[in-house]
Enzyme design. Structure first.
Site: not given
Length: 209
Positions: A43, A47, A131
């Site tokens: 994953e 960012r 999640k």
């Protein structure tokens, strides 16, 4: 469309590495190092400015790794990640527009939830895989363990504060399919190009199942 379903994501590895790359030249080596350690999924978080290019590189050069995009926080990012070659999407939260955008990509996705109400909102869309973030700050394994009686269909990938030490307490829960963790790819290891260390950390997760 993806060849994976959202629930398939729970079966790829007990731990999904949550990876932040600061430079593009880290992308392919870190993906290969994780695969060498027996972890075939990444994953990669959106960012940094190189994140989308990193996804493209991994998708093209390390096809044995299932590359996904994390920190998907807007409909635009969902579309861009899909176009870059991501095979799944992960968001820290879930608004109606973000849920719709992730679904429209045709990719499996794990929308972020932290409360019963948020999980119910996701379930109302017909989506059961999600999640749980930030896991430790939101009640941890004790909170998740209390949910099956009221949310029997929901399954989670807890992320946020997960470590090699506390991961087993989550993985032992019936409603947890996998956990997400950044400990497999420490920033100092990536900066130093210490790919053997990443491989060793990945291999250590095999004992968690």
């Amino acid at each position: 469309m993806s060849d994976l379903t959202s629930t398939d994501l729970f079966d790829l590895s007990p731990v999904v590495p949550v990876v932040v790359v600061d430079t593009l030249d880290q992308a392919v080596p870190v993906a290969r190092a994780l695969a060498d350690g027996g972890v075939p999924v990444v994953e990669l978080t959106l960012r940094t400015s190189v994140a989308l290019d990193a996804i493209r590189a991994i998708a093209a050069e390390v096809p044995e790794v299932v590359i996904g995009a994390g920190t998907v926080t807007s409909p635009a990012l969902a579309k861009q990640a899909a176009e870059a070659g991501a095979r799944f999407l992960v968001s820290p939260g879930a608004t109606p527009s973000l849920l719709a955008a992730m679904r429209e990509t045709g990719l499996p996705f794990l929308p972020g939830t932290a409360t019963v109400s948020e999980a119910l909102a996701v379930l109302e869309t017909g989506h059961t895989a999600m999640k749980f973030f930030p896991a430790e700050a939101s009640g941890g394994a004790k909170f998740l363990g209390s949910l099956p009686s009221v949310l029997p269909d929901a399954r989670f990938c807890p992320t946020g504060g997960i470590t090699l030490a506390n991961a087993p307490s989550y993985l032992g829960l019936a409603n947890v399919g996998c956990v997400g963790g950044s400990w497999l790819t420490p920033a100092d290891a990536l900066a130093a190009g210490d790919w053997d260390r990443v491989t060793a950390l990945a291999a250590a997760t095999a004992a968690l199942r």
